[in-house]
Design a protein around this motif. Structure first.
Motif, PDB file in Angstrom:
ATOM      1  N   MET A  60       0.841  -1.201   0.000  1.00 55.97           N
ATOM      2  CA  MET A  60       0.000   0.000   0.000  1.00 55.97           C
ATOM      3  C   MET A  60       0.872   1.244   0.000  1.00 55.97           C
ATOM      4  O   MET A  60       1.853   1.334   0.732  1.00 55.97           O
ATOM      5  CB  MET A  60      -0.908  -0.009   1.228  1.00 55.97           C
ATOM      6  N   SER A  61       0.536   2.228  -0.822  1.00 53.90           N
ATOM      7  CA  SER A  61       1.276   3.470  -0.885  1.00 53.90           C
ATOM      8  C   SER A  61       0.531   4.549  -0.136  1.00 53.90           C
ATOM      9  O   SER A  61      -0.580   4.386   0.336  1.00 53.90           O
ATOM     10  CB  SER A  61       1.470   3.878  -2.351  1.00 53.90           C
ATOM     11  N   GLY A  62       1.133   5.727  -0.046  1.00 52.44           N
ATOM     12  CA  GLY A  62       0.540   6.815   0.703  1.00 52.44           C
ATOM     13  C   GLY A  62      -0.756   7.313   0.112  1.00 52.44           C
ATOM     14  O   GLY A  62      -1.535   7.980   0.782  1.00 52.44           O
ATOM     15  N   ASP A  63      -1.021   7.045  -1.165  1.00 50.06           N
ATOM     16  CA  ASP A  63      -2.261   7.530  -1.777  1.00 50.06           C
ATOM     17  C   ASP A  63      -3.393   6.506  -1.684  1.00 50.06           C
ATOM     18  O   ASP A  63      -4.432   6.656  -2.328  1.00 50.06           O
ATOM     19  CB  ASP A  63      -2.028   7.909  -3.245  1.00 50.06           C
ATOM     20  N   ASN A  64      -3.201   5.471  -0.851  1.00 52.75           N
ATOM     21  CA  ASN A  64      -4.228   4.444  -0.610  1.00 52.75           C
ATOM     22  C   ASN A  64      -4.439   3.512  -1.796  1.00 52.75           C
ATOM     23  O   ASN A  64      -5.434   2.804  -1.854  1.00 52.75           O
ATOM     24  CB  ASN A  64      -5.568   5.069  -0.201  1.00 52.75           C
ATOM     25  N   THR A  65      -3.524   3.511  -2.775  1.00 54.01           N
ATOM     26  CA  THR A  65      -3.596   2.539  -3.852  1.00 54.01           C
ATOM     27  C   THR A  65      -3.207   1.173  -3.314  1.00 54.01           C
ATOM     28  O   THR A  65      -2.185   1.022  -2.663  1.00 54.01           O
ATOM     29  CB  THR A  65      -2.643   2.912  -5.003  1.00 54.01           C
ATOM     30  N   HIS A  66      -4.032   0.167  -3.581  1.00 55.89           N
ATOM     31  CA  HIS A  66      -3.739  -1.196  -3.184  1.00 55.89           C
ATOM     32  C   HIS A  66      -3.457  -2.027  -4.431  1.00 55.89           C
ATOM     33  O   HIS A  66      -3.645  -1.570  -5.555  1.00 55.89           O
ATOM     34  CB  HIS A  66      -4.916  -1.803  -2.411  1.00 55.89           C
ATOM     35  N   PRO A  69     -18.837  10.375  -3.383  1.00 56.65           N
ATOM     36  CA  PRO A  69     -20.081  11.155  -3.343  1.00 56.65           C
ATOM     37  C   PRO A  69     -20.842  11.008  -4.655  1.00 56.65           C
ATOM     38  O   PRO A  69     -20.252  11.040  -5.735  1.00 56.65           O
ATOM     39  CB  PRO A  69     -19.589  12.587  -3.148  1.00 56.65           C
ATOM     40  N   CYS A  70     -22.159  10.835  -4.572  1.00 61.13           N
ATOM     41  CA  CYS A  70     -22.976  10.590  -5.759  1.00 61.13           C
ATOM     42  C   CYS A  70     -24.022  11.673  -5.966  1.00 61.13           C
ATOM     43  O   CYS A  70     -24.386  12.397  -5.031  1.00 61.13           O
ATOM     44  CB  CYS A  70     -23.704   9.239  -5.629  1.00 61.13           C
ATOM     45  N   ASP A  75     -12.663  16.427  -9.923  1.00 65.47           N
ATOM     46  CA  ASP A  75     -11.286  16.062 -10.209  1.00 65.47           C
ATOM     47  C   ASP A  75     -10.969  14.705  -9.590  1.00 65.47           C
ATOM     48  O   ASP A  75     -11.228  14.477  -8.402  1.00 65.47           O
ATOM     49  CB  ASP A  75     -10.354  17.135  -9.639  1.00 65.47           C
ATOM     50  N   GLU A  76     -10.409  13.789 -10.406  1.00 64.45           N
ATOM     51  CA  GLU A  76     -10.199  12.417  -9.936  1.00 64.45           C
ATOM     52  C   GLU A  76      -9.258  12.341  -8.746  1.00 64.45           C
ATOM     53  O   GLU A  76      -9.477  11.563  -7.815  1.00 64.45           O
ATOM     54  CB  GLU A  76      -9.679  11.549 -11.081  1.00 64.45           C
ATOM     55  N   GLN A  77      -8.214  13.126  -8.769  1.00 64.52           N
ATOM     56  CA  GLN A  77      -7.261  13.087  -7.664  1.00 64.52           C
ATOM     57  C   GLN A  77      -7.934  13.463  -6.344  1.00 64.52           C
ATOM     58  O   GLN A  77      -7.692  12.843  -5.307  1.00 64.52           O
ATOM     59  CB  GLN A  77      -6.083  14.020  -7.940  1.00 64.52           C
ATOM     60  N   ARG A  78      -8.827  14.440  -6.405  1.00 64.72           N
ATOM     61  CA  ARG A  78      -9.556  14.842  -5.194  1.00 64.72           C
ATOM     62  C   ARG A  78     -10.571  13.779  -4.801  1.00 64.72           C
ATOM     63  O   ARG A  78     -10.741  13.486  -3.605  1.00 64.72           O
ATOM     64  CB  ARG A  78     -10.253  16.177  -5.430  1.00 64.72           C
ATOM     65  N   LEU A  79     -11.232  13.191  -5.776  1.00 62.53           N
ATOM     66  CA  LEU A  79     -12.215  12.148  -5.472  1.00 62.53           C
ATOM     67  C   LEU A  79     -11.578  10.969  -4.747  1.00 62.53           C
ATOM     68  O   LEU A  79     -12.173  10.377  -3.854  1.00 62.53           O
ATOM     69  CB  LEU A  79     -12.869  11.652  -6.762  1.00 62.53           C
TER      70      LEU A  79
END
Length: 302
Positions: free
Chosen positions: A1-7, A145-146, A157-161
């Motif tokens: 796991m990295s700092g951006d929560n990518t698994h 959020p939907c 923005d995807e990075q913020r999402l």
């Protein structure tokens, strides 16, 4: 796991057996990537975008849904080799038979499907027959959020999402199979000139996985069902007007004959609370609605 929560998504090179697939992935509703499962399928040689599109239009079982083709019974079986675990699932009494569908996606380079999760608590098995697609899957425990009462994420923005979300990002390459469990948000971008996918959907009769998004989905579907079938003609008209105005991917409410069974039973107070939580997204909806319309117009049509 990295700092951006990518698994890293669970990945295997051979299809699991039926029991293993159920225990390790389907029952727990955890994604699975099977590399190269369809590398020897006849479809990889036979299917070309224009030819496949024309053939699907001639098959009486197949319906054109605008962005994909769908059949409620098997078609083009001679071109594929369905894994045994999937055959057993589709033939079992564990699933709602009216949820089973064969779907075909034919996309060009850069076609983009924005973040959403599939309605009806669908499990999806998808195979990349031709081309390559980039996927991002977001856990239903860290939901996006939907737009109010929908399964379609706000266009931001995807990075913020993805900030503080648990997610997987990977390429589905030619011949790969992906198991996408219920309520996992996903965004998909086609990366080659020709991209063809076949997928199968099914809904389990019951689940014990009660994620944050599962709770919201059951609450919003319960509300929508009550609005749709209200004794008040005014409520029914308001519901129909709202449904036409809201952005959606694959429908908004629950389209099957019965709801999935689970230990979660929302109270009346919870449903009232959900109603007002959904209304809080109206300002965001109004701000991004023009983007929704332009985005949906860009999606490849069948």
């Amino acid at each position: 796991m990295s700092g951006d929560n990518t698994h890293t998504i669970a990945t295997v090179t051979a299809a699991p057996g039926y029991a293993e697939f159920l225990e390790a992935y389907c029952d727990k509703e955890q994604p699975l990537l099977i590399k190269g499962l369809a590398k020897n399928w006849p479809a990889r040689e036979r299917w070309q975008s224009g030819r496949l599109r024309a053939e699907l239009h001639t098959l009486p079982k197949v319906r054109d849904r605008g962005v994909f083709f769908v059949s409620r019974s098997p078609v083009l079986e001679q071109d594929i080799e369905m894994p045994e675990f999937l055959k057993e699932i589709l033939a079992s009494d564990r699933i709602m038979q009216d949820s089973v569908a064969w779907r075909f996606w034919i996309n060009s380079r850069n076609n983009r499907t924005e973040f959403h999760y599939d309605t009806n608590a669908e499990n999806v098995i998808t195979v990349q027959v031709k081309g390559r697609k980039e996927w991002v899957l977001v856990s239903p425990e860290t939901p996006l959020p939907c737009y109010p009462f929908t399964n379609f994420s706000l266009l931001k923005d995807e990075q913020r999402l993805l900030r503080n979300k648990r997610f997987y990002k990977f390429d589905l390459e030619e011949g790969d199979l992906l198991y996408l469990p219920p309520h996992w948000y996903h965004r998909v971008v086609a990366k080659e000139d020709e991209n063809i996918n076949i997928n199968w959907t099914f809904t389990k009769r019951e689940t014990s996985v009660i994620s944050k998004e599962f709770k919201r989905d059951m609450e919003r579907c319960g509300l929508l069902h009550s609005f749709k079938n209200s004794d008040s003609a005014l409520v029914r008209r308001c519901y129909e007007t709202a449904i036409r105005a809201l952005p959606n991917v694959g429908g908004i409410g629950w389209g099957l004959k019965s709801f999935i069974s689970s230990p979660y039973k929302p109270s009346r107070g919870t449903l009232v609370s959900r109603f007002f939580k959904e209304l809080l997204q109206i300002p965001n909806t109004l701000l991004t609605l023009p983007n929704v319309r332009s985005t949906l117009k860009k999606v490849d049509k069948t």
